[in-house]
Design a protein around this motif. Structure first.
Motif, PDB file in Angstrom:
ATOM      1  N   LEU A 111       1.482   8.555  -2.800  1.00 33.33           N
ATOM      2  CA  LEU A 111       2.486   7.829  -3.169  1.00 33.33           C
ATOM      3  C   LEU A 111       3.037   8.860  -4.326  1.00 33.33           C
ATOM      4  CD1 LEU A 111       0.789   4.504  -3.593  1.00 33.33           C
ATOM      5  CD2 LEU A 111       3.055   4.750  -2.768  1.00 33.33           C
ATOM      6  N   SER A 112       2.856  10.407  -4.018  1.00 38.21           N
ATOM      7  CA  SER A 112       3.465  11.206  -5.339  1.00 38.21           C
ATOM      8  C   SER A 112       4.845  11.317  -5.040  1.00 38.21           C
ATOM      9  CB  SER A 112       2.998  12.715  -4.845  1.00 38.21           C
ATOM     10  OG  SER A 112       3.280  12.961  -3.548  1.00 38.21           O
ATOM     11  N   TYR A 113       5.444  11.218  -6.323  1.00 41.59           N
ATOM     12  CA  TYR A 113       6.907  11.047  -6.478  1.00 41.59           C
ATOM     13  C   TYR A 113       7.561  10.085  -6.072  1.00 41.59           C
ATOM     14  CZ  TYR A 113       6.445  16.022  -7.767  1.00 41.59           C
ATOM     15  OH  TYR A 113       6.182  17.263  -8.273  1.00 41.59           O
ATOM     16  N   ALA A 114       6.775   8.640  -5.467  1.00 44.41           N
ATOM     17  CA  ALA A 114       7.597   7.648  -5.148  1.00 44.41           C
ATOM     18  C   ALA A 114       8.059   7.007  -6.376  1.00 44.41           C
ATOM     19  CB  ALA A 114       6.330   6.811  -4.392  1.00 44.41           C
ATOM     20  N   ASN A 115       9.170   6.092  -5.920  1.00 41.37           N
ATOM     21  CA  ASN A 115       9.548   5.365  -7.037  1.00 41.37           C
ATOM     22  C   ASN A 115       9.056   3.794  -6.937  1.00 41.37           C
ATOM     23  OD1 ASN A 115      11.406   3.752  -8.732  1.00 41.37           O
ATOM     24  ND2 ASN A 115      13.244   4.475  -7.907  1.00 41.37           N
ATOM     25  N   LEU A 116       8.262   3.451  -7.840  1.00 44.78           N
ATOM     26  CA  LEU A 116       7.769   2.021  -7.959  1.00 44.78           C
ATOM     27  C   LEU A 116       8.259   1.368  -9.082  1.00 44.78           C
ATOM     28  CD1 LEU A 116       4.536   3.370  -6.690  1.00 44.78           C
ATOM     29  CD2 LEU A 116       5.188   1.356  -5.798  1.00 44.78           C
ATOM     30  N   SER A 117       9.373   1.569  -9.615  1.00 44.47           N
ATOM     31  CA  SER A 117       9.811   1.100 -10.995  1.00 44.47           C
ATOM     32  C   SER A 117      10.132  -0.314 -10.433  1.00 44.47           C
ATOM     33  CB  SER A 117      11.007   1.805 -11.462  1.00 44.47           C
ATOM     34  OG  SER A 117      12.219   1.722 -10.273  1.00 44.47           O
ATOM     35  N   ASP A 118       9.723  -1.283 -11.618  1.00 44.99           N
ATOM     36  CA  ASP A 118       9.837  -2.772 -11.590  1.00 44.99           C
ATOM     37  C   ASP A 118       9.209  -3.309 -10.247  1.00 44.99           C
ATOM     38  OD1 ASP A 118      11.831  -3.134 -13.677  1.00 44.99           O
ATOM     39  OD2 ASP A 118      13.160  -1.596 -12.582  1.00 44.99           O
ATOM     40  N   ALA A 119       8.209  -2.536  -9.698  1.00 40.40           N
ATOM     41  CA  ALA A 119       7.403  -3.251  -8.471  1.00 40.40           C
ATOM     42  C   ALA A 119       6.399  -4.207  -9.010  1.00 40.40           C
ATOM     43  CB  ALA A 119       6.854  -2.138  -7.657  1.00 40.40           C
ATOM     44  N   ASP A 120       6.019  -5.040  -8.201  1.00 41.29           N
ATOM     45  CA  ASP A 120       4.993  -6.064  -8.663  1.00 41.29           C
ATOM     46  C   ASP A 120       3.758  -5.552  -7.603  1.00 41.29           C
ATOM     47  OD1 ASP A 120       3.196  -8.204  -9.130  1.00 41.29           O
ATOM     48  OD2 ASP A 120       4.449  -9.598  -9.062  1.00 41.29           O
ATOM     49  N   LEU A 121       2.891  -4.770  -8.550  1.00 44.42           N
ATOM     50  CA  LEU A 121       1.639  -4.255  -7.789  1.00 44.42           C
ATOM     51  C   LEU A 121       0.245  -5.140  -8.189  1.00 44.42           C
ATOM     52  CD1 LEU A 121       2.862  -0.991  -8.388  1.00 44.42           C
ATOM     53  CD2 LEU A 121       1.888  -1.582  -6.255  1.00 44.42           C
ATOM     54  N   SER A 122       0.762  -6.657  -9.008  1.00 40.36           N
ATOM     55  CA  SER A 122      -0.364  -6.946  -9.532  1.00 40.36           C
ATOM     56  C   SER A 122      -1.700  -7.546  -8.552  1.00 40.36           C
ATOM     57  CB  SER A 122      -0.080  -8.484 -10.358  1.00 40.36           C
ATOM     58  OG  SER A 122       0.684  -9.258  -9.152  1.00 40.36           O
ATOM     59  N   LEU A 172       1.374  -3.946 -12.797  1.00 37.85           N
ATOM     60  CA  LEU A 172      -0.177  -3.637 -12.350  1.00 37.85           C
ATOM     61  C   LEU A 172      -1.263  -4.458 -12.888  1.00 37.85           C
ATOM     62  CD1 LEU A 172       0.850   0.098 -12.785  1.00 37.85           C
ATOM     63  CD2 LEU A 172       0.027  -0.494 -10.646  1.00 37.85           C
ATOM     64  N   SER A 173      -0.935  -5.668 -13.488  1.00 36.29           N
ATOM     65  CA  SER A 173      -2.201  -6.454 -13.935  1.00 36.29           C
ATOM     66  C   SER A 173      -3.080  -6.640 -12.957  1.00 36.29           C
ATOM     67  CB  SER A 173      -1.467  -7.656 -14.426  1.00 36.29           C
ATOM     68  OG  SER A 173      -0.669  -8.411 -13.584  1.00 36.29           O
ATOM     69  N   GLY A 174      -4.243  -6.489 -13.297  1.00 29.90           N
ATOM     70  CA  GLY A 174      -5.611  -6.737 -12.534  1.00 29.90           C
ATOM     71  C   GLY A 174      -5.416  -5.789 -11.268  1.00 29.90           C
ATOM     72  N   ALA A 175      -4.867  -4.776 -11.159  1.00 30.51           N
ATOM     73  CA  ALA A 175      -4.806  -3.534 -10.175  1.00 30.51           C
ATOM     74  C   ALA A 175      -6.054  -2.899 -10.418  1.00 30.51           C
ATOM     75  CB  ALA A 175      -3.577  -2.971 -10.186  1.00 30.51           C
ATOM     76  N   ASN A 180       9.186  -7.107   0.867  1.00 26.31           N
ATOM     77  CA  ASN A 180       7.947  -7.953   0.625  1.00 26.31           C
ATOM     78  C   ASN A 180       6.804  -7.380   1.521  1.00 26.31           C
ATOM     79  OD1 ASN A 180       5.821  -9.914   0.557  1.00 26.31           O
ATOM     80  ND2 ASN A 180       7.044 -11.458   1.429  1.00 26.31           N
ATOM     81  N   LEU A 181       5.989  -6.589   0.784  1.00 22.18           N
ATOM     82  CA  LEU A 181       5.002  -5.981   1.278  1.00 22.18           C
ATOM     83  C   LEU A 181       3.535  -6.706   0.681  1.00 22.18           C
ATOM     84  CD1 LEU A 181       6.389  -2.562   0.767  1.00 22.18           C
ATOM     85  CD2 LEU A 181       5.573  -3.111   2.800  1.00 22.18           C
ATOM     86  N   LEU A 229      10.221   2.243  -3.566  1.00 25.30           N
ATOM     87  CA  LEU A 229       9.641   0.817  -3.482  1.00 25.30           C
ATOM     88  C   LEU A 229       9.815   0.100  -4.598  1.00 25.30           C
ATOM     89  CD1 LEU A 229       6.110   2.502  -2.099  1.00 25.30           C
ATOM     90  CD2 LEU A 229       7.691   0.580  -1.010  1.00 25.30           C
ATOM     91  N   SER A 230      11.026   0.595  -5.370  1.00 25.71           N
ATOM     92  CA  SER A 230      11.388  -0.144  -6.502  1.00 25.71           C
ATOM     93  C   SER A 230      11.452  -1.599  -6.322  1.00 25.71           C
ATOM     94  CB  SER A 230      12.908   0.404  -7.035  1.00 25.71           C
ATOM     95  OG  SER A 230      13.592   0.305  -6.008  1.00 25.71           O
ATOM     96  N   SER A 231      11.214  -2.269  -7.425  1.00 27.25           N
ATOM     97  CA  SER A 231      11.424  -3.986  -7.256  1.00 27.25           C
ATOM     98  C   SER A 231      10.683  -4.376  -5.863  1.00 27.25           C
ATOM     99  CB  SER A 231      12.959  -4.509  -7.290  1.00 27.25           C
ATOM    100  OG  SER A 231      13.460  -3.692  -8.391  1.00 27.25           O
ATOM    101  N   ALA A 232       9.744  -3.781  -5.319  1.00 25.64           N
ATOM    102  CA  ALA A 232       8.983  -4.299  -3.963  1.00 25.64           C
ATOM    103  C   ALA A 232       7.837  -5.414  -4.515  1.00 25.64           C
ATOM    104  CB  ALA A 232       8.524  -3.302  -3.387  1.00 25.64           C
ATOM    105  N   ASP A 233       7.674  -6.151  -3.593  1.00 27.39           N
ATOM    106  CA  ASP A 233       6.634  -7.079  -3.829  1.00 27.39           C
ATOM    107  C   ASP A 233       5.445  -6.700  -3.083  1.00 27.39           C
ATOM    108  OD1 ASP A 233       4.544  -9.174  -3.862  1.00 27.39           O
ATOM    109  OD2 ASP A 233       6.113 -10.427  -3.030  1.00 27.39           O
ATOM    110  N   LEU A 234       4.440  -5.942  -3.833  1.00 28.59           N
ATOM    111  CA  LEU A 234       2.980  -5.460  -3.194  1.00 28.59           C
ATOM    112  C   LEU A 234       1.995  -6.229  -4.056  1.00 28.59           C
ATOM    113  CD1 LEU A 234       4.515  -1.993  -3.904  1.00 28.59           C
ATOM    114  CD2 LEU A 234       3.431  -2.631  -1.633  1.00 28.59           C
TER     115      LEU A 234
END
Length: 158
Positions: free
Chosen positions: A81-92, A111-114, A50-51, A66-71
């Protein structure tokens, strides 16, 4: 907002690793609202952490998981963030302006509204990502995979 000084990030990462390994002593990382501007977290495993609302501006997160992380609503402006794993993360609603996301995995990310203005997304995997209402103005998207991505009401004007 928590200050950078009051967080023992090594301890948080250690307990989170135990959590990810189903160790009963493990604790899911909760860095919501944390002040981590400029933090050096390359290669860190924050999968499912949770971030939300955290300030990670200018942070070093290359190759971090950062997969499946709450951002949600996090400030990642200028983050590396090059080569970072943000799959399934919430970056809204997150601020990713001028972030370096080259070759990052953002598949199925929200990434809605990002804010991604000026972000470097060359070679990034955005397959099935939700980019609805995102600001992609001046973003670099060469060789990015956008197959299946949701781009409703996205601003991509320079």
């Amino acid at each position: 907002m928590r200050s950078k000084m009051s967080i023992d990030i090594k301890k948080v990462l250690k307990l989170h690793a135990k959590y990810l390994n189903s160790d009963p002593e493990g604790v899911r990382a909760d860095l919501s609202g944390a002040g981590l501007s400029g933090a050096k977290l390359s290669y860190a495993n924050l999968s499912g952490a949770n971030l939300s609302g955290a300030n990670l501006s200018g942070a070093y997160l290359s190759r971090a998981d950062l997969s499946s992380a709450d951002l949600i609503g996090a400030n990642l402006s200028g983050a590396k963030l090059s080569y970072a794993n943000l799959s399934d993360a919430d970056l809204s609603g997150a601020n990713l302006s001028d972030a370096n996301l080259r070759y990052a995995n953002l598949s199925n990310a929200d990434l809605s509204g990002a804010g991604l203005s000026g972000a470097k997304l060359s070679g990034a995997n955005l397959r099935y990502a939700n980019l609805s209402n995102a600001d992609l103005s001046s973003a670099k998207l060469s060789d990015a995979n956008l197959s299946g991505a949701k781009l409703d009401y996205t601003n991509n004007q320079d």
